[in-house]
Scaffold this active site. Structure first.
Site, short mmCIF file in Angstrom:
data_model
loop_
_atom_site.label_atom_id
_atom_site.label_comp_id
_atom_site.label_asym_id
_atom_site.label_seq_id
_atom_site.Cartn_x
_atom_site.Cartn_y
_atom_site.Cartn_z
N SER A 229 0.85 -1.19 0.00
CA SER A 229 0.00 0.00 0.00
C SER A 229 0.88 1.23 0.00
CB SER A 229 -0.89 0.01 1.24
OG SER A 229 -0.10 0.29 2.37
N LYS A 230 0.24 2.36 0.02
CA LYS A 230 0.95 3.64 0.00
C LYS A 230 2.00 3.75 1.11
CE LYS A 230 0.17 7.59 -1.83
NZ LYS A 230 0.44 7.63 -3.15
#
Ligand code: GLU
Length: 449
Positions: A229-230
């Protein structure tokens, strides 16, 4: 072989999506090389009308182009096939393979309370409402190149909803019909779709079409073993590009990620990847996307590039021109295109002014004494090139009875304003005598140039 990449344009192209596109592409190009002319189709799954925007489509195409993943057919809009999807739904209804029901989620729950939670929902034909496909008795075996065979017992499968009450087709129907109509032979996609696969196979069954071969790619994790994810840094292709990664390094890294053939440190050209790639060798367990490793590989690519090529890329990346000399002396020291300007920007924009600590440490009293002598030596140097500068500066520690580090850091901080730069002698030679002396003079006056 006919494969497809079928992104939903609800945002940027994520790294996992890029990997799916790449694996499809490599599979097709590899098959072509081995004498089976193959096709890579790009289908845009834009059935979610609210989230599918023109900008998102453009971004995805742009990211694929940047990666060099060219498609042979498409981009095909899934929505443009809606009429065909509706016809299939009508056909299923007419043949009694599907039925209309007004059952809501709560109704399904209530049904399960009565019949058992393990039981797949079976509704009644009410002649109105959403359309569900009837799951026949039996089982569906999914043949997967990566995961082997998985059997889904129908008794546990709910009759899947294939169209809304207004007749608009839903995802599992649209995907299967499009894959059939496009003659897709291999469906290569993320493991998150695995639960959709038996539902899609029911559509194949209902249309009397043999199932394609599947390859569900394991999920991508970050270095900490959690879903990518980010949080783990760049998450989209666009972000990798902005951060100064080269498309060929990204391709190389993604190709090797989770592919059993090589460790993740090998530089493989696109040709080699196409020759060697084999879906059956993709590992089953999640692959770890580690930006540190990508950066390392990217640096390797940067170092192997010609100076002219790297200069062209850096000029495009920074929007500056005349970088060749600076590129030549920085090439060994950068891991991404983004690393270049912080390292070499001082050559163009003057010494950095934000590193007071470096000035304090190296341009104090002793630093000034050193710079005084450096100035004299460099002023009389002819020719003024890397070799002569190096020879002259290397003699100084002894003459000045100073540590080599004190001498070199004083010069470096005078020129760069900080202690990080490409090779010192190369930097001095590149700046030239006049600019070097000017910066030394300013540093001697305690003024940041
Ligand atoms: N549109 C789906 C997605 O973006 C992919 C569907 C498929 O590959 O079958 O996740």
């Amino acid at each position: 072989m006919r494969v497809r990449f079928a992104p939903s344009p609800t945002g940027a192209l994520h790294i996992g999506g890029a990997r799916a596109a790449l694996y499809n592409h490599l599979a097709a190009r590899g098959a072509t090389r081995r004498g089976d002319p193959s096709t890579f189709v790009l289908r845009i799954e834009d059935t979610d009308r609210e989230r599918s925007t023109e900008e998102n489509v453009a971004q995805i195409l742009d990211a694929l182009q940047w990666l060099g993943l060219d498609w042979d057919e498409g981009p095909i809009s899934q929505v443009s096939h809606e009429q065909r999807h509706r016809e299939v739904v009508e056909d299923f209804l007419a043949r009694g393979l599907a039925y209309r029901t007004t059952a809501t989620g709560d109704d399904v729950k209530a049904w399960k309370e009565q019949h058992g939670q393990e039981k797949g929902y079976r509704g009644e034909d009410e002649g109105e409402g959403a359309v569900r496909l009837r799951v026949p008795e039996g089982e569906t075996v999914v043949h997967d190149l990566i995961r082997g065979d998985t059997t889904f017992a129908h008794v546990h499968m709910d009759d899947p909803v294939i169209a809304r009450a207004d007749g608009s087709p839903l995802y599992n129907l649209a995907v299967a019909v499009d894959d059939i109509d496009l003659g897709i032979t291999h469906v290569v996609r993320g493991e998150d779709h695995i639960s959709n696969t038996p539902k899609q196979l029911l559509v194949y069954e209902a249309l009397g079409v043999p199932a394609p071969i599947y390859a569900h790619l394991p999920l991508l994790h970050g270095p900490d073993g959690k879903k990518l994810s980010k949080r783990h840094g760049a998450a989209s292709v666009q972000e990798l590009r902005d951060a100064g990664y080269l498309p060929e390094a990204v391709i190389n890294y993604l190709a090797l990620l989770g592919w059993g053939d090589s460790d993740d440190q090998t530089i493989l050209s696109r040709d080699e990847l196409e020759e060697r790639f084999d879906l059956a060798r993709v590992t089953k367990h999640p692959a770890r996307f580690d930006e540190t490793k990508l950066k390392w590989l990217n640096g390797k690519y940067l170092r192997e590039m010609s100076v002219d090529d790297l200069t062209a890329r850096l000029e495009a990346h920074t929007g500056r021109t005349g970088l060749r000399g600076a590129v030549e002396i920085s090439q060994e020291k950068i891991g991404t295109l983004d690393d270049f300007w912080p390292l070499a920007g001082f050559l163009f924009d003057g010494p950095k002014t934000d590193d007071a600590k470096a000035r304090e440490q190296w341009l104090g009293e002793d630093g000034q004494r050193i710079l005084g002598r450096v100035r004299e030596v460099l002023a009389g140097l002819d020719p003024f090139d890397t070799e002569t500068v190096e020879a002259a500066l290397r003699e100084l520690p002894q003459t000045l009875e100073a540590k080599p580090k004190a001498v070199f850091q004083a010069v470096r901080v005078a020129l760069a304003g900080t202690t990080i730069s490409p090779g010192l002698f190369e930097s001095v030679a590149l700046l030239g005598r006049d600019e070097t002396l000017r910066r030394i003079d300013l540093a001697s006056q305690g003024v940041p140039a």
